[in-house]
Design a protein around this motif. Structure first.
Motif, PDB file in Angstrom:
ATOM      1  N   TRP A 134       0.832  -1.204   0.000  1.00  0.00           N
ATOM      2  CA  TRP A 134       0.000   0.000   0.000  1.00  0.00           C
ATOM      3  C   TRP A 134       0.869   1.257   0.000  1.00  0.00           C
ATOM      4  CZ3 TRP A 134      -5.109   0.106   3.235  1.00  0.00           C
ATOM      5  CH2 TRP A 134      -5.955  -0.915   2.783  1.00  0.00           C
ATOM      6  N   VAL A 135       1.863   1.279   0.874  1.00  0.00           N
ATOM      7  CA  VAL A 135       2.728   2.458   0.979  1.00  0.00           C
ATOM      8  C   VAL A 135       3.450   2.702  -0.341  1.00  0.00           C
ATOM      9  CG1 VAL A 135       4.738   3.451   2.132  1.00  0.00           C
ATOM     10  CG2 VAL A 135       3.029   2.189   3.466  1.00  0.00           C
ATOM     11  N   GLU A 136       3.981   1.641  -0.921  1.00  0.00           N
ATOM     12  CA  GLU A 136       4.711   1.775  -2.187  1.00  0.00           C
ATOM     13  C   GLU A 136       3.784   2.282  -3.291  1.00  0.00           C
ATOM     14  OE1 GLU A 136       7.456  -0.965  -5.186  1.00  0.00           O
ATOM     15  OE2 GLU A 136       7.030  -1.636  -3.135  1.00  0.00           O
ATOM     16  N   ASP A 137       2.568   1.742  -3.349  1.00  0.00           N
ATOM     17  CA  ASP A 137       1.624   2.167  -4.386  1.00  0.00           C
ATOM     18  C   ASP A 137       1.176   3.616  -4.176  1.00  0.00           C
ATOM     19  OD1 ASP A 137       1.819  -0.274  -5.547  1.00  0.00           O
ATOM     20  OD2 ASP A 137      -0.143  -1.019  -4.912  1.00  0.00           O
ATOM     21  N   PHE A 170      -8.640  14.344  -2.481  1.00  0.00           N
ATOM     22  CA  PHE A 170      -7.249  14.582  -2.100  1.00  0.00           C
ATOM     23  C   PHE A 170      -6.732  15.915  -2.631  1.00  0.00           C
ATOM     24  CE2 PHE A 170      -7.704   9.914  -2.771  1.00  0.00           C
ATOM     25  CZ  PHE A 170      -7.753   9.572  -1.436  1.00  0.00           C
ATOM     26  N   GLY A 171      -7.606  16.662  -3.306  1.00  0.00           N
ATOM     27  CA  GLY A 171      -7.186  17.914  -3.917  1.00  0.00           C
ATOM     28  C   GLY A 171      -6.620  18.907  -2.932  1.00  0.00           C
ATOM     29  N   GLN A 172      -7.115  18.895  -1.703  1.00  0.00           N
ATOM     30  CA  GLN A 172      -6.643  19.859  -0.705  1.00  0.00           C
ATOM     31  C   GLN A 172      -5.171  19.661  -0.361  1.00  0.00           C
ATOM     32  OE1 GLN A 172      -8.079  19.081   3.361  1.00  0.00           O
ATOM     33  NE2 GLN A 172      -9.057  17.225   2.542  1.00  0.00           N
ATOM     34  N   ILE A 178       0.097  11.462   0.402  1.00  0.00           N
ATOM     35  CA  ILE A 178       0.257  10.002   0.456  1.00  0.00           C
ATOM     36  C   ILE A 178      -0.544   9.423   1.612  1.00  0.00           C
ATOM     37  CG2 ILE A 178       1.948   8.152   0.823  1.00  0.00           C
ATOM     38  CD1 ILE A 178       4.019  10.123  -0.459  1.00  0.00           C
ATOM     39  N   GLU A 179      -0.464  10.092   2.756  1.00  0.00           N
ATOM     40  CA  GLU A 179      -1.173   9.624   3.945  1.00  0.00           C
ATOM     41  C   GLU A 179      -2.683   9.651   3.732  1.00  0.00           C
ATOM     42  OE1 GLU A 179      -0.528  10.307   8.677  1.00  0.00           O
ATOM     43  OE2 GLU A 179      -0.807  12.102   7.445  1.00  0.00           O
ATOM     44  N   ALA A 180      -3.182  10.670   3.020  1.00  0.00           N
ATOM     45  CA  ALA A 180      -4.619  10.757   2.752  1.00  0.00           C
ATOM     46  C   ALA A 180      -5.084   9.578   1.901  1.00  0.00           C
ATOM     47  CB  ALA A 180      -4.938  12.074   2.047  1.00  0.00           C
ATOM     48  N   ILE A 181      -4.274   9.184   0.940  1.00  0.00           N
ATOM     49  CA  ILE A 181      -4.609   8.030   0.102  1.00  0.00           C
ATOM     50  C   ILE A 181      -4.656   6.762   0.950  1.00  0.00           C
ATOM     51  CG2 ILE A 181      -3.810   6.573  -1.801  1.00  0.00           C
ATOM     52  CD1 ILE A 181      -2.586   9.088  -3.055  1.00  0.00           C
ATOM     53  N   LEU A 182      -3.667   6.595   1.812  1.00  0.00           N
ATOM     54  CA  LEU A 182      -3.608   5.404   2.663  1.00  0.00           C
ATOM     55  C   LEU A 182      -4.805   5.341   3.609  1.00  0.00           C
ATOM     56  CD1 LEU A 182       0.213   5.468   3.506  1.00  0.00           C
ATOM     57  CD2 LEU A 182      -0.962   3.778   2.085  1.00  0.00           C
ATOM     58  N   LYS A 183      -5.155   6.473   4.199  1.00  0.00           N
ATOM     59  CA  LYS A 183      -6.298   6.499   5.112  1.00  0.00           C
ATOM     60  C   LYS A 183      -7.595   6.184   4.381  1.00  0.00           C
ATOM     61  CE  LYS A 183      -4.464   9.628   8.645  1.00  0.00           C
ATOM     62  NZ  LYS A 183      -4.597  10.952   9.305  1.00  0.00           N
ATOM     63  N   SER A 184      -7.707   6.672   3.150  1.00  0.00           N
ATOM     64  CA  SER A 184      -8.896   6.387   2.357  1.00  0.00           C
ATOM     65  C   SER A 184      -9.009   4.897   2.076  1.00  0.00           C
ATOM     66  CB  SER A 184      -8.844   7.167   1.042  1.00  0.00           C
ATOM     67  OG  SER A 184      -9.911   6.802   0.191  1.00  0.00           O
ATOM     68  N   TRP A 185      -7.904   4.273   1.711  1.00  0.00           N
ATOM     69  CA  TRP A 185      -7.916   2.830   1.456  1.00  0.00           C
ATOM     70  C   TRP A 185      -8.267   2.056   2.719  1.00  0.00           C
ATOM     71  CZ3 TRP A 185      -2.675   2.682  -1.645  1.00  0.00           C
ATOM     72  CH2 TRP A 185      -2.909   3.179  -2.940  1.00  0.00           C
ATOM     73  N   GLU A 186      -7.760   2.535   3.860  1.00  0.00           N
ATOM     74  CA  GLU A 186      -8.024   1.841   5.122  1.00  0.00           C
ATOM     75  C   GLU A 186      -9.498   1.946   5.509  1.00  0.00           C
ATOM     76  OE1 GLU A 186      -6.004   1.676   9.538  1.00  0.00           O
ATOM     77  OE2 GLU A 186      -6.369   3.633   8.637  1.00  0.00           O
ATOM     78  N   GLU A 187     -10.088   3.123   5.308  1.00  0.00           N
ATOM     79  CA  GLU A 187     -11.470   3.352   5.726  1.00  0.00           C
ATOM     80  C   GLU A 187     -12.486   2.738   4.772  1.00  0.00           C
ATOM     81  OE1 GLU A 187     -11.667   7.560   5.988  1.00  0.00           O
ATOM     82  OE2 GLU A 187     -10.388   7.692   7.786  1.00  0.00           O
ATOM     83  N   ARG A 188     -12.197   2.777   3.479  1.00  0.00           N
ATOM     84  CA  ARG A 188     -13.184   2.357   2.488  1.00  0.00           C
ATOM     85  C   ARG A 188     -12.853   1.019   1.827  1.00  0.00           C
ATOM     86  NH1 ARG A 188     -14.007   8.171  -0.625  1.00  0.00           N
ATOM     87  NH2 ARG A 188     -14.307   9.413   1.264  1.00  0.00           N
ATOM     88  N   GLY A 189     -11.682   0.513   2.148  1.00  0.00           N
ATOM     89  CA  GLY A 189     -11.268  -0.715   1.485  1.00  0.00           C
ATOM     90  C   GLY A 189     -10.602  -0.396   0.164  1.00  0.00           C
ATOM     91  N   ARG A 190      -9.924  -1.371  -0.347  1.00  0.00           N
ATOM     92  CA  ARG A 190      -9.197  -1.177  -1.593  1.00  0.00           C
ATOM     93  C   ARG A 190      -9.480  -2.343  -2.515  1.00  0.00           C
ATOM     94  NH1 ARG A 190      -2.713  -1.131  -2.835  1.00  0.00           N
ATOM     95  NH2 ARG A 190      -2.857   0.007  -4.787  1.00  0.00           N
TER      96      ARG A 190
END
Length: 234
Positions: free
Chosen positions: A177-180, A228-230, A196-208
Motif C-alpha cells: 500500500w505504501v509503495e503504491d 485529495f485535492g486539498q 500520500i497519507e490521505a490516500i492510505l487512510k482512504s484505502w483503510e477506511e473504504r477498502g481497496r
C-alpha cells in the motif's frame, strides 16, 4: 550513477571464494566484464551440488539482472558478455571445450579448480552430458526497498520527525500500500507526505479493490481534483 542501498541485516548466504583469487587472479584481471563473469561463476557454481559443477552460456543469458549490468542495449550486452567469457578462457580461469568464439550458444564452462578440471576431462571424454546434470538455481530476488528508501528516493530528505512518521505508517499499512501510494503521488507530481497519507487512510477506511491498482495516470482526477485535492497545494 545508480546508487547501492547497502547490504541488508537479513541473514544471507555467503559465497566462498578461494584465497588465490585475491592474490593471483584479481591483480591480473584487466577487464571489468571478465571480472563480473568470474565472480558470477563463483556464485552460480556454489549453488550446485556434487563434483560435476559447470555453467552454460545459456545460464548467463537467463539472468536478466546480470545481463543488464553489461550494457545499455541487448547488442552491447551480448558483445560484452562474449568478450568477458573469451577473456576468462584465455586467462585460464574457465575451461571449455567449445572452440567457436563467435557462436557460444552451446558452450559449457568449468572453473579451473581440481574438481573443475576433473569434470572438464570427463565432459571431453563423453563420460557425462550437461543435459543430464542440469540443476535448478535459485536466482536472487531484488529486495523491496524499505519505506525510508522509498521516501528519500521519491519524496525528499528524511528528517528525524519524518522518520518517526514513516515508522508509524509502516506499522499501520502494508508495504505494498505504501509503495503504491508513493507511486501515485510521484505520477501525479504531488510529492507530499500528507497527500500520500490521505490516500492510505482512504484505502483503510473504504477498502481497496483492484480498481485502485490501476496506473494513476489512467484516472488522475480521482487523486488530484477529488477528495485529495486539498493536499496538492498547501
Amino acid at each position: 550513477m545508480k546508487q547501492f542501498q547497502g547490504f541488508s541485516n537479513q541473514k544471507t548466504h555467503l559465497v566462498p571464494i578461494p584465497e588465490p583469487f585475491f592474490h593471483d587472479l584479481l591483480p591480473i584481471i584487466d577487464h571489468v566484464v571478465e571480472f563480473k563473469v568470474t565472480l558470477y561463476a563463483f556464485w552460480f557454481l556454489d549453488q550446485q551440488e556434487g563434483s560435476l559443477r559447470f555453467i552454460r552460456y545459456q545460464d548467463f543469458l537467463e539472468d536478466k539482472a546480470f545481463l543488464s549490468g553489461l550494457g545499455n542495449s541487448y547488442a552491447v550486452m551480448m558483445k560484452n558478455l562474449n568478450e568477458g567469457l573469451n577473456r576468462s578462457v584465455k586467462r585460464g580461469t574457465f575451461l571449455t571445450a567449445h572452440k567457436d568464439t563467435q557462436d557460444l550458444t552451446e558452450a559449457v564452462y568449468f572453473l579451473n579448480t581440481p574438481h573443475g578440471r576433473a569434470a572438464f576431462t570427463g565432459y571431453q571424454e563423453g563420460a557425462w552430458s550437461p543435459q543430464d546434470k542440469i540443476q535448478s538455481i535459485r536466482r536472487p530476488e531484488a529486495e523491496r526497498p524499505n519505506i525510508f528508501q522509498l521516501y528519500e528516493t521519491n519524496i525528499g530528505p528524511l528528517t528525524p520527525m519524518m522518520a518517526d512518521i514513516l515508522q508509524e505508517a509502516e506499522e499501520t499499512y502494508s508495504p505494498v500500500w505504501v509503495e503504491d501510494a508513493i507511486r501515485i503521488a510521484v505520477e501525479n507530481n504531488v510529492r507530499r507526505w500528507r497527500y500520500i497519507e490521505a490516500i492510505l487512510k482512504s484505502w483503510e477506511e473504504r477498502g481497496r479493490d483492484e480498481k485502485d491498482r490501476r496506473n494513476a495516470q489512467e484516472d488522475p482526477k480521482k487523486y488530484i481534483d477529488g477528495e485529495f485535492g486539498q493536499y496538492v497545494k498547501f
